[in-house]
Design a protein around this motif. Sequence first.
Motif, mmCIF file in Angstrom:
data_model
loop_
_atom_site.group_PDB
_atom_site.id
_atom_site.type_symbol
_atom_site.label_atom_id
_atom_site.label_comp_id
_atom_site.label_asym_id
_atom_site.label_seq_id
_atom_site.Cartn_x
_atom_site.Cartn_y
_atom_site.Cartn_z
ATOM 1 N N GLU A 37 2.317 14.319 5.166
ATOM 2 C CA GLU A 37 3.505 13.578 4.735
ATOM 3 C C GLU A 37 3.511 12.124 5.198
ATOM 4 N N ASP A 38 3.008 11.878 6.422
ATOM 5 C CA ASP A 38 3.051 10.517 6.936
ATOM 6 C C ASP A 38 2.166 9.552 6.156
ATOM 7 N N LEU A 39 1.235 10.096 5.324
ATOM 8 C CA LEU A 39 0.399 9.232 4.492
ATOM 9 C C LEU A 39 1.194 8.609 3.349
ATOM 10 N N GLU A 40 2.395 9.140 3.102
ATOM 11 C CA GLU A 40 3.247 8.595 2.044
ATOM 12 C C GLU A 40 4.060 7.392 2.526
ATOM 13 N N GLN A 41 3.983 7.122 3.830
ATOM 14 C CA GLN A 41 4.664 5.933 4.362
ATOM 15 C C GLN A 41 3.831 4.690 4.058
ATOM 16 N N SER A 42 4.480 3.602 3.717
ATOM 17 C CA SER A 42 3.778 2.368 3.350
ATOM 18 C C SER A 42 3.219 1.654 4.580
ATOM 19 N N LEU A 43 2.035 1.083 4.416
ATOM 20 C CA LEU A 43 1.441 0.204 5.417
ATOM 21 C C LEU A 43 1.033 -1.082 4.697
ATOM 22 N N PRO A 44 1.275 -2.250 5.277
ATOM 23 C CA PRO A 44 1.020 -3.531 4.588
ATOM 24 C C PRO A 44 -0.394 -3.692 4.052
ATOM 25 N N GLY A 45 -1.391 -3.243 4.790
ATOM 26 C CA GLY A 45 -2.779 -3.473 4.364
ATOM 27 C C GLY A 45 -3.346 -2.396 3.470
ATOM 28 N N ALA A 95 -6.888 -4.157 8.916
ATOM 29 C CA ALA A 95 -6.454 -2.872 8.363
ATOM 30 C C ALA A 95 -6.792 -1.702 9.284
ATOM 31 N N LEU A 96 -7.888 -1.803 10.014
ATOM 32 C CA LEU A 96 -8.272 -0.702 10.903
ATOM 33 C C LEU A 96 -7.265 -0.516 12.031
ATOM 34 N N LEU A 97 -6.686 -1.618 12.497
ATOM 35 C CA LEU A 97 -5.657 -1.510 13.538
ATOM 36 C C LEU A 97 -4.446 -0.766 12.990
ATOM 37 N N TYR A 104 -12.265 4.298 5.718
ATOM 38 C CA TYR A 104 -13.641 3.877 5.454
ATOM 39 C C TYR A 104 -13.595 2.448 4.917
ATOM 40 N N LEU A 105 -14.488 1.604 5.414
ATOM 41 C CA LEU A 105 -14.576 0.246 4.861
ATOM 42 C C LEU A 105 -15.708 0.150 3.848
ATOM 43 N N TYR A 122 -7.853 4.218 0.596
ATOM 44 C CA TYR A 122 -7.705 5.491 1.312
ATOM 45 C C TYR A 122 -7.553 5.294 2.814
ATOM 46 N N ARG A 123 -6.705 6.128 3.415
ATOM 47 C CA ARG A 123 -6.659 6.210 4.865
ATOM 48 C C ARG A 123 -6.369 7.656 5.270
#
Length: 470
Positions: A37-45, A95-97, A104-105, A122-123
């Motif tokens: 579920e937490d993958l549905e939260q937005s991250l800027p990068g 983005a890794l931080l 994966y880069l 993907y993360r």
Amino acid sequence: MKKITMMDNLTLYVNKSEYKIEIDEKFTKVSSLDELEDLEQSLPGFFDVESISRQNNKIYLVYDLPEGYQSLENAKNYVPVIKLQLIKNLLDTDALLEADGMTYLDLTNVFFKSFKEIKVLYRSNGNLPYHKDLSTLEQYKLFVLGFFSDKFSYKRFVVNKDNLLRKENNEFMFSVNAMTSYVDLKTLVDNELEKEQSKFYEKVQFQAISKKKGKKRKVYLWGLGMLVVGLLFAGAVKQVEKNVAADYKADIADMKIENELTFAVSSGDTKKAKALMEKKGDNPEDIATMLVEAGKFDEAVAYDKSIEKYVVSYLYKIGQKEKLLDLTSKSDYLSTEKEIVEFNSDSLAAKASLIEDKDTLQRLAMAFIEHENYEFAKETLERMKTDSSETLKLTKAEKKKVDQLLKKSDLEIEVSSLNDQISTLNQDSMFGETEEDKVKREDELKKAEDKLVELQKELIKLDEKLGMDD
């Protein structure tokens, strides 16, 4: 079939702006979708996930990319100054931080819309695959190496970095590999970007300047040289100083020729460049090579007949093999190479047994593969593998590549057969069938489609090894 690519144990399906990632459950720690579920939260990068689902022991993540974004795979062949700017922007985003290093880069997983808009697809949250065995710094370093390199893909650097660095023999890339902190890596990239920006600006400026300024530069260098000579000869000098002055004078004379040669080649004056190289005593092969790299292919062959093979390999290397057809130079060797470019399948198949040059045979096999004539490709490759004649004798590396190309041909033949089978099974649905027949046909169709995907995955991995993935 939609476009398929792979990142480690993930399969990525691309259909226009829709990107769907498929992950076999055996590579995850997921017992319930609630754990994602937490993958549905937005991250800027990162791009937002549209949906997360589970079906047939596989997890699916679906993304819908905004208009204008494209993967960094498409920027792989950009000039260094642009690639370094994109690298800088990704490092600035860090983005890794944001993802605690859990992504994966791979270039197929990083997207850009402009120099300032760069995002990752993907993360993971720890329950899905990611580069667990690589530190954040090591991931960034591998990304820089894989993107900056013009020769090798990111995927290959992940598995064989040290060997590829030796082949690259690039000071900046060696420095990237030696970095021990993220801050130092950023500083290194910033400094290299400044150098490339300066070089790029000078190059553009030089191209925009008239020949008049070129002459001024020659005069300036020659004047500087004469000043050195004048100072060395001023006043009463000892014999040893005279000897030193004589050495400098010779060096300056050589410098003058080199300077004139550089401007002659860069301005396309190959006639003058040839005369200067002859004056220097350069051998015919070097002069012919200069003519080839200046685009004067017929002139190069006329100057040194032995340069024919280099002309062909050079045109393939720069992706302009079609220019072979424009050559007026005549020889049996060039005639065969032209026929390969023109590609008449039946004629080439009949001629294959007469070819005694292993590079030509390999280009023929690749042409058969390119035109999906896999049976002819196999015949050509089998001959390369079994023929014991001296001219076709393969090195260990060449044998390995021939074996890989044979495997690719076999896989492509099997894929073609499966596509025919799937097409037939789909057509059968148009005719009357019992419910039992329908269930049986759909089961066969699913097995065939699953097998097709597995074969395509195997082909993707094989193409990476062959260097055919870029």
